[in-house]
Design a protein around this motif. Structure first.
Motif, PDB file in Angstrom:
ATOM      1  N   VAL A  86     -10.800  -2.423   2.888  1.00  0.00           N
ATOM      2  CA  VAL A  86     -10.433  -1.059   2.507  1.00  0.00           C
ATOM      3  C   VAL A  86      -9.820  -0.312   3.688  1.00  0.00           C
ATOM      4  O   VAL A  86      -8.765   0.324   3.568  1.00  0.00           O
ATOM      5  CB  VAL A  86     -11.668  -0.297   1.975  1.00  0.00           C
ATOM      6  CG1 VAL A  86     -11.315   1.167   1.714  1.00  0.00           C
ATOM      7  CG2 VAL A  86     -12.192  -0.935   0.703  1.00  0.00           C
TER       8      VAL A  86
ATOM      9  N   ASN B 211      -6.561   5.254   0.005  1.00  0.00           N
ATOM     10  CA  ASN B 211      -7.100   3.897  -0.026  1.00  0.00           C
ATOM     11  C   ASN B 211      -8.623   3.931  -0.049  1.00  0.00           C
ATOM     12  O   ASN B 211      -9.266   3.229  -0.841  1.00  0.00           O
ATOM     13  CB  ASN B 211      -6.623   3.151   1.216  1.00  0.00           C
ATOM     14  CG  ASN B 211      -6.131   1.757   0.892  1.00  0.00           C
ATOM     15  OD1 ASN B 211      -6.339   1.217  -0.176  1.00  0.00           O
ATOM     16  ND2 ASN B 211      -5.470   1.151   1.853  1.00  0.00           N
TER      17      ASN B 211
ATOM     18  N   GLY C 119      -6.743  -3.498   0.393  1.00  0.00           N
ATOM     19  CA  GLY C 119      -6.745  -2.089   0.080  1.00  0.00           C
ATOM     20  C   GLY C 119      -7.967  -1.707  -0.737  1.00  0.00           C
ATOM     21  O   GLY C 119      -8.945  -2.449  -0.828  1.00  0.00           O
ATOM     22  N   GLY C 120      -7.889  -0.525  -1.338  1.00  0.00           N
ATOM     23  CA  GLY C 120      -9.036   0.029  -2.025  1.00  0.00           C
ATOM     24  C   GLY C 120      -9.488  -0.765  -3.235  1.00  0.00           C
ATOM     25  O   GLY C 120     -10.688  -0.972  -3.432  1.00  0.00           O
TER      26      GLY C 120
ATOM     27  N   SER D 288       0.825  -1.207   0.000  1.00  0.00           N
ATOM     28  CA  SER D 288       0.000   0.000   0.000  1.00  0.00           C
ATOM     29  C   SER D 288       0.857   1.254   0.000  1.00  0.00           C
ATOM     30  O   SER D 288       0.499   2.267  -0.615  1.00  0.00           O
ATOM     31  CB  SER D 288      -0.939   0.004   1.209  1.00  0.00           C
ATOM     32  OG  SER D 288      -1.945  -0.965   1.063  1.00  0.00           O
TER      33      SER D 288
ATOM     34  N   PRO E 291      -4.257   5.905   4.046  1.00  0.00           N
ATOM     35  CA  PRO E 291      -5.616   5.391   4.243  1.00  0.00           C
ATOM     36  C   PRO E 291      -6.685   6.230   3.565  1.00  0.00           C
ATOM     37  O   PRO E 291      -7.713   5.700   3.142  1.00  0.00           O
ATOM     38  CB  PRO E 291      -5.776   5.380   5.768  1.00  0.00           C
ATOM     39  CG  PRO E 291      -4.738   6.308   6.283  1.00  0.00           C
ATOM     40  CD  PRO E 291      -3.599   6.234   5.320  1.00  0.00           C
TER      41      PRO E 291
ATOM     42  N   THR F 291      -1.035   5.111  -9.610  1.00  0.00           N
ATOM     43  CA  THR F 291      -2.316   4.640  -9.076  1.00  0.00           C
ATOM     44  C   THR F 291      -3.442   5.586  -9.473  1.00  0.00           C
ATOM     45  O   THR F 291      -4.560   5.149  -9.772  1.00  0.00           O
ATOM     46  CB  THR F 291      -2.240   4.512  -7.550  1.00  0.00           C
ATOM     47  OG1 THR F 291      -1.186   3.608  -7.212  1.00  0.00           O
ATOM     48  CG2 THR F 291      -3.542   3.995  -6.977  1.00  0.00           C
TER      49      THR F 291
ATOM     50  N   PHE G  21       0.288   3.960  -2.965  1.00  0.00           N
ATOM     51  CA  PHE G  21      -0.279   5.269  -2.660  1.00  0.00           C
ATOM     52  C   PHE G  21       0.751   6.303  -2.228  1.00  0.00           C
ATOM     53  O   PHE G  21       0.370   7.407  -1.845  1.00  0.00           O
ATOM     54  CB  PHE G  21      -1.343   5.110  -1.568  1.00  0.00           C
ATOM     55  CG  PHE G  21      -2.478   4.218  -1.975  1.00  0.00           C
ATOM     56  CD1 PHE G  21      -3.429   4.647  -2.884  1.00  0.00           C
ATOM     57  CD2 PHE G  21      -2.579   2.933  -1.474  1.00  0.00           C
ATOM     58  CE1 PHE G  21      -4.473   3.831  -3.274  1.00  0.00           C
ATOM     59  CE2 PHE G  21      -3.618   2.104  -1.852  1.00  0.00           C
ATOM     60  CZ  PHE G  21      -4.562   2.549  -2.761  1.00  0.00           C
TER      61      PHE G  21
ATOM     62  N   GLY H  29      -6.227  -1.333   4.686  1.00  0.00           N
ATOM     63  CA  GLY H  29      -5.294  -1.491   3.573  1.00  0.00           C
ATOM     64  C   GLY H  29      -3.881  -1.052   3.883  1.00  0.00           C
ATOM     65  O   GLY H  29      -2.924  -1.577   3.306  1.00  0.00           O
ATOM     66  N   GLN H  30      -3.709  -0.099   4.798  1.00  0.00           N
ATOM     67  CA  GLN H  30      -2.362   0.354   5.142  1.00  0.00           C
ATOM     68  C   GLN H  30      -1.713  -0.531   6.188  1.00  0.00           C
ATOM     69  O   GLN H  30      -0.536  -0.353   6.505  1.00  0.00           O
ATOM     70  CB  GLN H  30      -2.400   1.807   5.638  1.00  0.00           C
ATOM     71  CG  GLN H  30      -2.969   2.003   7.009  1.00  0.00           C
ATOM     72  CD  GLN H  30      -4.488   2.052   7.002  1.00  0.00           C
ATOM     73  OE1 GLN H  30      -5.124   1.776   6.000  1.00  0.00           O
ATOM     74  NE2 GLN H  30      -5.066   2.446   8.125  1.00  0.00           N
TER      75      GLN H  30
END
Length: 241
Positions: A124, A214, A133-134, A56, A211, A67, A60, A127-128
């Motif tokens: 979601v 995400n 994740g998203g 992640s 986040p 992304t 991100f 995710g971090q």
């Protein structure tokens, strides 16, 4: 442009791309060697951003601009599907007929729908911290929502998925990702530069803006998939020529 000209243009572009790809591959480090510059930077960046999930952090933070492009690819694809599946002048809407659902399928869908939705939100939101994740969580959320179609029928699905709201949510989520990148550009001098508190490593509120990005991707992916599937289902069950 004639067909022959298009073919020549295609082959010229293909050869140029192949040559560039070949040159790039020649510069790659050998497999299995001790030289891993990207991996070393990725782990260090994840720890520096207090993001427990290195993947992640890469998605991100290190390659957040890529992304953003991937997110807008899905946004554009959903927009294209909506335009292609829109109702034309020679088509009219008919009321869908209720479908027969086996009791076992109805029970399984009713039980699994809230479980899958909660799982999607968890994937979601964490995710971090953990794998997911998203992108993954958004697919889970869209899949869970369509369990209403399997457990009941199309009319129930239409009530639980407000298509107009999801179309707006998809656009807002995609725009929110870009807006946060612009805020970083204005405040910190670099696009998608972190401007939020990093938090405590290993906790839910950690990772700075990871986040938030995400969640933006999760909302965009879930909304886009629901909107696209809604277009196909509507076309199959409601539209008549």
């Amino acid at each position: 442009m004639s067909r022959a000209a298009r073919v020549r243009l295609f082959w010229a572009a293909a050869l140029l791309f192949a040559a560039g790809y070949a040159v790039a591959c020649l510069e790659l480090p050998p497999l299995g060697g001790p030289f891993h510059p990207y991996g070393e930077r990725a782990v260090a960046a994840a720890l520096g951003r207090r993001t427990a999930n290195t993947v992640s952090s890469v998605n991100f933070d290190l390659r957040g601009f890529d992304t953003l492009g991937e997110e807008f690819v899905l946004f554009t694809a959903a927009l294209g599907a909506v335009l292609l599946l829109r109702r034309t002048r020679d088509e009219h809407v008919s009321a869908p007929r209720p479908g027969r659902v086996l009791p076992t399928v109805r029970l399984a869908g009713t039980v699994l729908l809230p479980v899958v939705l909660v799982t999607g939100v968890s994937v979601v939101a964490h995710g971090q911290l953990t794998p997911g994740g998203g992108f993954q969580g958004g697919v889970v959320l869209a899949t869970g929502l369509h369990l209403a179609y399997l457990a009941a029928d199309y009319r129930v699905l239409r009530r639980v998925r407000p298509r107009a709201v999801l179309e707006v949510a998809e656009a807002v989520a995609a725009g929110g990702f870009a807006l946060l990148g612009l805020i970083g550009l204005v405040r910190a001098g670099a696009f998608l530069e972190n401007v939020l508190p990093l938090g405590t490593f290993g906790e839910l509120a950690s990772g700075g803006q990871v986040p938030v990005l995400n969640a933006s991707v999760g909302l965009e992916v879930a909304s886009a998939l629901v909107v696209v599937l809604a277009g196909f289902i509507d076309q199959a069950l409601e539209i008549e020529s």
